[in-house]
Design a protein around this motif. Structure first.
Motif, mmCIF file in Angstrom:
data_model
loop_
_atom_site.group_PDB
_atom_site.id
_atom_site.type_symbol
_atom_site.label_atom_id
_atom_site.label_comp_id
_atom_site.label_asym_id
_atom_site.label_seq_id
_atom_site.Cartn_x
_atom_site.Cartn_y
_atom_site.Cartn_z
ATOM 1 N N ALA A 349 37.466 30.960 49.154
ATOM 2 C CA ALA A 349 37.543 29.807 48.266
ATOM 3 C C ALA A 349 37.016 30.215 46.889
ATOM 4 O O ALA A 349 36.178 31.108 46.786
ATOM 5 C CB ALA A 349 36.711 28.657 48.838
ATOM 6 N N PRO A 350 37.504 29.567 45.809
ATOM 7 C CA PRO A 350 37.102 29.968 44.451
ATOM 8 C C PRO A 350 35.595 30.078 44.257
ATOM 9 O O PRO A 350 35.117 31.052 43.677
ATOM 10 C CB PRO A 350 37.712 28.872 43.568
ATOM 11 C CG PRO A 350 38.914 28.414 44.327
ATOM 12 C CD PRO A 350 38.527 28.495 45.779
ATOM 13 N N ALA A 351 34.841 29.092 44.743
ATOM 14 C CA ALA A 351 33.390 29.128 44.533
ATOM 15 C C ALA A 351 32.758 30.298 45.284
ATOM 16 O O ALA A 351 31.862 30.979 44.770
ATOM 17 C CB ALA A 351 32.770 27.808 44.987
ATOM 18 N N GLU A 352 33.240 30.544 46.492
ATOM 19 C CA GLU A 352 32.695 31.648 47.277
ATOM 20 C C GLU A 352 33.113 32.986 46.681
ATOM 21 O O GLU A 352 32.339 33.946 46.662
ATOM 22 C CB GLU A 352 33.187 31.534 48.722
ATOM 23 C CG GLU A 352 32.537 32.515 49.675
ATOM 24 C CD GLU A 352 33.031 32.347 51.100
ATOM 25 O OE1 GLU A 352 32.554 33.098 51.962
ATOM 26 O OE2 GLU A 352 33.891 31.472 51.329
ATOM 27 N N ARG A 353 34.348 33.058 46.180
ATOM 28 C CA ARG A 353 34.828 34.296 45.588
ATOM 29 C C ARG A 353 34.028 34.659 44.343
ATOM 30 O O ARG A 353 33.734 35.830 44.093
ATOM 31 C CB ARG A 353 36.309 34.167 45.246
ATOM 32 C CG ARG A 353 36.914 35.430 44.652
ATOM 33 C CD ARG A 353 38.425 35.347 44.570
ATOM 34 N NE ARG A 353 38.899 34.341 43.654
ATOM 35 C CZ ARG A 353 39.591 33.267 44.012
ATOM 36 N NH1 ARG A 353 39.884 33.049 45.272
ATOM 37 N NH2 ARG A 353 39.999 32.396 43.108
ATOM 38 N N ALA A 354 33.676 33.648 43.562
ATOM 39 C CA ALA A 354 32.974 33.909 42.305
ATOM 40 C C ALA A 354 31.612 34.535 42.511
ATOM 41 O O ALA A 354 31.123 35.256 41.640
ATOM 42 C CB ALA A 354 32.834 32.604 41.516
ATOM 43 N N THR A 355 30.995 34.279 43.652
ATOM 44 C CA THR A 355 29.656 34.818 43.900
ATOM 45 C C THR A 355 29.666 35.983 44.890
ATOM 46 O O THR A 355 28.611 36.465 45.283
ATOM 47 C CB THR A 355 28.741 33.711 44.453
ATOM 48 O OG1 THR A 355 29.321 33.175 45.654
ATOM 49 C CG2 THR A 355 28.583 32.587 43.430
ATOM 50 N N SER A 356 30.847 36.430 45.295
ATOM 51 C CA SER A 356 30.926 37.510 46.275
ATOM 52 C C SER A 356 30.485 38.829 45.663
ATOM 53 O O SER A 356 30.878 39.185 44.551
ATOM 54 C CB SER A 356 32.362 37.638 46.800
ATOM 55 O OG SER A 356 32.495 38.780 47.621
ATOM 56 N N VAL A 357 29.698 39.585 46.416
ATOM 57 C CA VAL A 357 29.249 40.899 45.944
ATOM 58 C C VAL A 357 30.415 41.885 45.880
ATOM 59 O O VAL A 357 30.317 42.935 45.238
ATOM 60 C CB VAL A 357 28.148 41.473 46.863
ATOM 61 C CG1 VAL A 357 26.904 40.615 46.799
ATOM 62 C CG2 VAL A 357 28.641 41.608 48.297
ATOM 63 N N LEU A 358 31.530 41.543 46.533
ATOM 64 C CA LEU A 358 32.700 42.419 46.506
ATOM 65 C C LEU A 358 33.240 42.608 45.093
ATOM 66 O O LEU A 358 33.807 43.640 44.776
ATOM 67 C CB LEU A 358 33.811 41.849 47.398
ATOM 68 C CG LEU A 358 33.908 42.372 48.828
ATOM 69 C CD1 LEU A 358 35.082 41.734 49.535
ATOM 70 C CD2 LEU A 358 34.028 43.875 48.843
ATOM 71 N N ILE A 359 33.077 41.583 44.246
ATOM 72 C CA ILE A 359 33.603 41.671 42.878
ATOM 73 C C ILE A 359 32.952 42.833 42.145
ATOM 74 O O ILE A 359 33.625 43.701 41.582
ATOM 75 C CB ILE A 359 33.379 40.352 42.116
ATOM 76 C CG1 ILE A 359 34.246 39.245 42.715
ATOM 77 C CG2 ILE A 359 33.696 40.528 40.635
ATOM 78 C CD1 ILE A 359 34.097 37.907 42.032
ATOM 79 N N ASN A 360 31.622 42.863 42.166
ATOM 80 C CA ASN A 360 30.928 43.946 41.467
ATOM 81 C C ASN A 360 31.159 45.291 42.139
ATOM 82 O O ASN A 360 31.345 46.308 41.473
ATOM 83 C CB ASN A 360 29.423 43.647 41.408
ATOM 84 C CG ASN A 360 29.076 42.697 40.277
ATOM 85 O OD1 ASN A 360 29.893 42.433 39.399
ATOM 86 N ND2 ASN A 360 27.869 42.164 40.315
ATOM 87 N N SER A 361 31.157 45.315 43.479
ATOM 88 C CA SER A 361 31.331 46.580 44.195
ATOM 89 C C SER A 361 32.690 47.187 43.921
ATOM 90 O O SER A 361 32.817 48.378 43.624
ATOM 91 C CB SER A 361 31.146 46.353 45.700
ATOM 92 O OG SER A 361 29.848 45.898 45.987
ATOM 93 N N CYS A 362 33.720 46.362 44.010
ATOM 94 C CA CYS A 362 35.083 46.840 43.772
ATOM 95 C C CYS A 362 35.265 47.225 42.309
ATOM 96 O O CYS A 362 35.852 48.264 41.991
ATOM 97 C CB CYS A 362 36.076 45.758 44.183
ATOM 98 S SG CYS A 362 37.801 46.280 44.126
#
Length: 494
Positions: A349-362
């Protein structure tokens, strides 16, 4: 089940008749290697057969020729001397089992895996989990046949069951060749037939003790034998010479890579990515074909000959060829890892995606690789979608600028009724000062440098989105690095 019936027939013949003195068909009359692919129905019958007679949880090495009460592949094919796929096809043709004969056909995919640490039940499930969705997407529901060495090569010929010391390559060439598998062509023919490669990557992050097998590279072996014990991490396949050779060769001919996982890894894949993305990335980064192990030293000549051909004319053909294998495999698996992370982010979900550590890791992995546009797209959009430069990242409160009229309780009064936001420790900040650790993505210089977007009013520059528009590469890199590293910037720095 026609395939299961064919397998039971082979088992009965082994128990009631003498083993074949030689394979019942010479090499030139056998099924071509590329035509020995097996269907999901064939593999399901294998699973049922070993559940019935024991051994479904054994490692593939034991399934081949291990000791115990279970029926090994070598024992199951003693009446023919052929591969298990050819043996099933032979029984099917002889006994009129048409459906069983159709289970052996032209291979479309090549399954690459390590016998070390891979259980039959996990291998069968991993192939099904990759192939069944691909079949469902095929026009008309086309069936896929898979080349698996355990079932598509004669394990008795490979094991030397028919070799005789008095018959050598020099004294009787024809007799010698009839007693060994056609290793000069069997893998080449199979890889030439397929357009997909299924690479078994479990365990993704687990540790295991490597077997005491020698290195593929004589140069590496000259520096010392593999340490004992040697605890290795990640998929066993990325440490095996045959697997790296198979994957590199398949990728080199343009095969599409599909990563296969155990059911356990697949079930928890999202959690593994979120918690262990950097672990997997580090394992992939550590792949080195020079450290690949091989169970049979006599296989070195074939594999190294093919690898050295990647660097023709070089005085360091072995080293350069192994380096190319390492680079090709690592690049493909990094691509799979990033694609998997993006797919996982897209499911959130957008809110969960925005705080996912995967964003920074990827994003960090792409940045280190030099893919600045890809890293920026992931870091700014989560799933890769472009956003306007004036739009803040989702899930982040807009602390710069603040509304002119302060809401009740939002900071302390400032000039013209505004509110000065406070930091995490309570200290006041001026409204024009950004939050620490956040790159200034929502402001651009009033006078844009050449190439920084398109002209705006009063000489300003309107930034373009992440969909391919131009911005100054140095500025983009600086902003991205600071966003990833969460390093505070000077409030007055443009």
């Amino acid at each position: 089940e026609p395939c299961l019936l064919a397998l039971e027939t082979l088992r009965t013949e082994v128990r009631t008749s003498s083993p074949a003195a030689l394979p019942i068909k010479p090499h030139d009359l056998r099924l071509p290697s590329g035509d020995r692919g097996v269907s999901l129905a064939f593999l399901a019958a294998i699973g049922l057969f070993y559940e019935r007679h024991g051994g479904v949880s054994l490692a593939m090495g034991d399934i081949c020729k291990g000791e115990g009460e279970h029926v090994t592949v070598c024992a199951l094919t003693l009446s023919t001397g052929l591969s298990l796929a050819e043996s099933v096809a032979h029984v099917a043709e002889r006994d009129g089992l048409l459906l069983a004969r159709g289970a052996v056909s032209r291979a479309r995919g090549f399954f690459s895996y390590s016998w070390t640490g891979t259980a039959l039940v996990d291998m069968l499930a991993a192939i099904e989990d990759v192939v069944r969705p691909l079949e469902a997407l095929s026009v008309g529901g086309g069936e896929r046949h898979v080349w698996v060495d355990m079932f598509c090569a004669s394990q008795n010929l490979l094991a030397g069951v028919y070799r005789t010391p008095s018959i050598t390559k020099e004294s009787e060439p024809a007799g010698y060749l009839a007693r060994k598998e056609d290793t000069d062509r069997i893998f080449d023919d199979a890889l030439e037939a397929v357009s997909e490669v299924y690479f078994y990557c479990s365990p993704l992050v687990g540790e295991w003790e490597a077997p005491p097998h020698p290195f593929l590279s004589p140069q590496r072996a000259a520096r010392g034998a593999p340490p004992q014990p040697w605890v290795r991490r990640g998929a066993a396949a990325i440490t095996r010479a045959w697997c790296l050779f198979e994957l590199s060769t398949a990728l080199g001919k343009g095969c599409k890579l599909h990563v296969a996982l155990s059911r356990e890894d697949r079930k928890t894949f999202g959690d593994i990515l979120a918690a262990g993305f950097e672990q997997i990335a580090n394992i992939v980064a550590a792949i080195d074909a020079r450290d690949a192990q091989i169970s049979k030293v006599e296989d070195r000549g074939y594999i190294l000959g093919r690898i050295e051909s990647l660097a023709p004319g070089s005085t360091e053909a072995e080293a350069e060829g192994l380096s190319q294998v390492t680079a090709r495999v690592s690049e493909a698996l990094r691509g799979w890892l990033v694609a998997s992370a993006r797919e996982e982010l897209g499911r959130l979900a957008p809110a969960e995606r925005a705080t996912s550590v995967l964003i920074n890791s990827c994003g960090r992995l792409l940045y280190v690789q030099g893919d600045l546009p890809g890293a920026e797209a992931v870091s700014r959009g989560g799933g890769g979608e472009a956003r306007s430069a004036r739009r803040p990242a989702p899930g982040h409160t807009r602390l710069d600028p603040q509304p002119r009229q302060a809401a009740e309780g939002q900071g302390r009064p400032e000039r013209r009724g505004g509110a000065a936001p406070r930091g995490g420790a309570g200290e006041a900040r001026r409204v024009w000062r950004p939050a620490p650790g956040h790159a200034r993505l929502d402001r651009v210089p009033r006078h844009g440098a050449k190439g920084q977007g398109r002209p705006g009013r009063r000489g300003g520059a309107v930034p373009r989105g992440a969909g391919g528009a131009a911005r100054d590469a140095r500025r983009a890199a600086t902003l991205l690095r600071e966003a990833l590293e969460a390093r505070p910037r000077d409030a007055r720095r443009p």
